[in-house]
Design a protein around this motif. Structure first.
Motif, short mmCIF file in Angstrom:
data_model
loop_
_atom_site.label_atom_id
_atom_site.label_comp_id
_atom_site.label_asym_id
_atom_site.label_seq_id
_atom_site.Cartn_x
_atom_site.Cartn_y
_atom_site.Cartn_z
N PHE A 1 -7.45 -3.30 -31.20
CA PHE A 1 -6.37 -2.61 -30.73
C PHE A 1 -7.09 -1.74 -29.46
O PHE A 1 -6.53 -1.13 -28.65
CB PHE A 1 -5.83 -1.64 -31.81
CG PHE A 1 -4.74 -0.98 -31.40
CD1 PHE A 1 -3.47 -1.77 -31.07
CD2 PHE A 1 -4.42 0.36 -31.15
CE1 PHE A 1 -2.17 -1.06 -30.54
CE2 PHE A 1 -3.46 0.94 -30.72
CZ PHE A 1 -2.27 0.10 -30.34
N ARG A 2 -8.59 -1.35 -29.88
CA ARG A 2 -9.26 -0.55 -28.51
C ARG A 2 -8.94 -1.09 -27.29
O ARG A 2 -8.73 -0.61 -26.34
CB ARG A 2 -10.55 -0.13 -29.13
CG ARG A 2 -11.14 0.63 -28.22
CD ARG A 2 -12.92 0.74 -28.59
NE ARG A 2 -13.25 0.89 -29.88
CZ ARG A 2 -13.42 2.11 -30.41
NH1 ARG A 2 -13.47 3.30 -29.55
NH2 ARG A 2 -13.81 2.32 -31.71
N MET A 3 -9.50 -2.60 -27.44
CA MET A 3 -9.33 -3.28 -26.25
C MET A 3 -8.00 -3.50 -25.50
O MET A 3 -7.68 -3.68 -24.60
CB MET A 3 -9.86 -4.75 -26.64
CG MET A 3 -11.34 -4.64 -26.81
SD MET A 3 -12.05 -6.33 -27.12
CE MET A 3 -11.70 -7.42 -25.77
N THR B 1 -6.79 -2.78 -21.89
CA THR B 1 -6.16 -3.88 -21.25
C THR B 1 -4.85 -3.45 -20.60
O THR B 1 -4.25 -3.88 -19.35
CB THR B 1 -5.90 -5.20 -22.33
OG1 THR B 1 -6.96 -5.44 -22.49
CG2 THR B 1 -5.20 -6.15 -20.96
N ALA B 2 -4.11 -2.61 -21.54
CA ALA B 2 -2.79 -1.91 -20.93
C ALA B 2 -2.97 -0.82 -19.86
O ALA B 2 -1.97 -0.27 -19.16
CB ALA B 2 -1.89 -1.53 -22.12
N GLY B 3 -4.35 -0.39 -19.64
CA GLY B 3 -4.61 0.65 -18.53
C GLY B 3 -4.77 1.96 -19.01
O GLY B 3 -5.09 2.72 -18.26
N PHE B 4 -5.09 2.25 -20.51
CA PHE B 4 -5.80 3.32 -20.98
C PHE B 4 -6.98 3.39 -20.86
O PHE B 4 -7.69 2.40 -20.68
CB PHE B 4 -5.16 3.51 -22.32
CG PHE B 4 -3.61 3.72 -22.62
CD1 PHE B 4 -3.12 4.86 -22.37
CD2 PHE B 4 -2.63 2.43 -22.79
CE1 PHE B 4 -1.60 5.02 -22.51
CE2 PHE B 4 -1.47 2.90 -22.91
CZ PHE B 4 -0.72 4.06 -22.72
N GLU B 5 -7.56 4.48 -20.97
CA GLU B 5 -9.11 5.20 -21.00
C GLU B 5 -9.14 6.02 -22.18
O GLU B 5 -8.42 6.61 -22.63
CB GLU B 5 -9.59 5.53 -19.48
CG GLU B 5 -9.66 4.39 -18.53
CD GLU B 5 -9.94 5.01 -17.19
OE1 GLU B 5 -10.16 6.17 -17.00
OE2 GLU B 5 -9.99 3.94 -16.12
N GLY B 6 -10.67 6.21 -22.25
CA GLY B 6 -11.09 7.25 -23.28
C GLY B 6 -10.38 6.97 -24.47
O GLY B 6 -9.91 8.04 -25.14
N TRP C 1 -5.60 4.61 -38.98
CA TRP C 1 -6.46 4.94 -38.05
C TRP C 1 -5.36 5.66 -37.03
O TRP C 1 -4.28 5.16 -36.94
CB TRP C 1 -7.22 4.07 -37.19
CG TRP C 1 -8.05 2.85 -38.13
CD1 TRP C 1 -9.09 3.48 -38.93
CD2 TRP C 1 -8.06 1.49 -38.27
NE1 TRP C 1 -9.67 2.47 -39.43
CE2 TRP C 1 -8.99 1.21 -39.07
CE3 TRP C 1 -7.29 0.47 -37.51
CZ2 TRP C 1 -9.59 -0.02 -39.25
CZ3 TRP C 1 -7.55 -0.70 -37.87
CH2 TRP C 1 -8.83 -1.04 -38.71
N THR C 2 -5.83 6.86 -36.37
CA THR C 2 -5.25 7.25 -35.30
C THR C 2 -5.96 6.91 -34.01
O THR C 2 -7.19 7.36 -33.89
CB THR C 2 -5.15 8.83 -35.49
OG1 THR C 2 -4.36 9.13 -36.74
CG2 THR C 2 -4.13 9.47 -34.62
N PHE C 3 -5.33 6.49 -33.00
CA PHE C 3 -5.76 6.22 -31.88
C PHE C 3 -5.29 7.26 -30.82
O PHE C 3 -3.98 7.35 -30.76
CB PHE C 3 -5.37 4.64 -31.28
CG PHE C 3 -6.06 3.63 -31.95
CD1 PHE C 3 -7.33 2.87 -31.58
CD2 PHE C 3 -5.61 3.06 -33.23
CE1 PHE C 3 -8.04 1.84 -32.42
CE2 PHE C 3 -6.09 1.96 -33.96
CZ PHE C 3 -7.44 1.48 -33.50
#
Ligand SMILES: C[S@@+](CC[C@H](N)C(=O)[O-])C[C@H]1O[C@@H](n2cnc3c(N)ncnc32)[C@H](O)[C@@H]1O
Length: 264
Positions: A213-215, A219-224, A244-246
């Motif tokens: 899910f991090r990837m 891939t969708a354009g998010f960072e940090g 988990w809370t992303f």
């Protein structure tokens, strides 16, 4: 993508089973957004379990949900609390607004209701597009371990008017290849020992691995991207976490194609 229906009995049970602040997520998210001064979008807002405490805390929150039954309850509960937020009947796949948001909040695992990988990726891109540059996505989910969890769920509640409400869920698909589970929920309303109403709602969910899910967010354009386990910021994530809370940021200089957020 399967539409996960929340019919009228499911919606009634939801509010009996999950009163405001009964789950740990609300206090956690309120603390995160304390003093936040940008508009927040809550996709899949349901009957307002999260939205109403946010409104009471003075936050500017907008919601959408495809379930007319959940939205009706949300409107009524907002009105009872003295609020009339922007609520609309829309779904993840095609929601649209003529403005952008400073944050998107998806509490309590509702993102797993997108039961298909490609559809979920498209929704993450839609979230990205709906955020202002610098906006944040905060999203809770149960981990992949849920795919291995129980296949039978039987519960009952007494409604305020005295009706007995029952729910029986039977898992009929566990697809490890697609990380997808499908459960058939049978809801019943009993009054004076008579069955007066029954409804079937099918719930299809896709569960994600932590790094997967991090990837997906990247891939969708998010960072940090950061992750908290079990709403506890005092320690790292653990394999035993129930949730988990992303949190991830839409950068000011967006990598996603066609976003138009590039600095001049
Ligand atoms: C577990 S409830 C969460 C409600 C609320 N966010 C809360 O914090 O209590 C899940 C919600 O997801 C909604 N939902 C189901 N399929 C959806 C879809 N395709 N797009 C958006 N929402 C969906 C349901 O109608 C339901 O109200």
């Amino acid at each position: 993508m399967t539409t996960n229906r929340y019919g009228s009995i499911a919606a009634e049970i939801y509010d009996i089973d999950k009163p405001y602040f009964a789950l740990a997520d609300t206090a956690f998210h309120l603390e995160r957004f304390q003093g936040f001064d940008r508009p927040i979008l809550e996709p899949a807002c349901g009957s307002g379990r999260t939205m109403i405490p946010f409104l009471q805390a003075g936050l500017d929150i907008t919601g959408f949900d495809p379930s007319g039954e959940m939205l009706d309850r949300c409107r009524d509960r907002c009105a009872e609390a003295g609020f009339s937020p922007d609520l609309s009947r829309q779904g993840y796949a095609d929601f649209a607004y003529d403005r952008r948001f400073g944050a998107i909040l998806v509490p309590v695992g509702s993102f797993t209701l997108i039961d298909d990988f490609a559809a979920a990726m498209a929704v993450l891109r839609r979230f990205h597009a709906a955020l202002e540059p610098g906006g944040v996505l905060v999203l809770d989910m149960q981990g992949l371990a849920y795919l291995a969890s129980g296949t039978q769920d039987r519960r009952r509640w007494t409604a305020p008017g005295g009706d007995l409400l029952t729910c029986e869920g039977v898992r009929n698909v566990t697809d490890w290849f697609r990380q997808r589970a499908e459960t058939i929920y049978r809801y019943e309303r009993w009054r004076d020992h008579q069955l007066v109403e029954s409804q079937i709602d099918v719930m299809a969910q896709r569960y994600w691995g932590l790094d997967e899910f991090r990837m997906a967010l990247e891939t969708a354009g998010f960072e940090g991207v950061s992750v908290v386990g079990n709403y506890d910021r005092s320690r790292g994530v653990r394999s035993s976490d129930r949730g988990w809370t992303f949190e991830a940021v839409k950068p000011f200089l967006s990598r996603a194609a066609g976003e138009g957020d590039r600095a001049p």
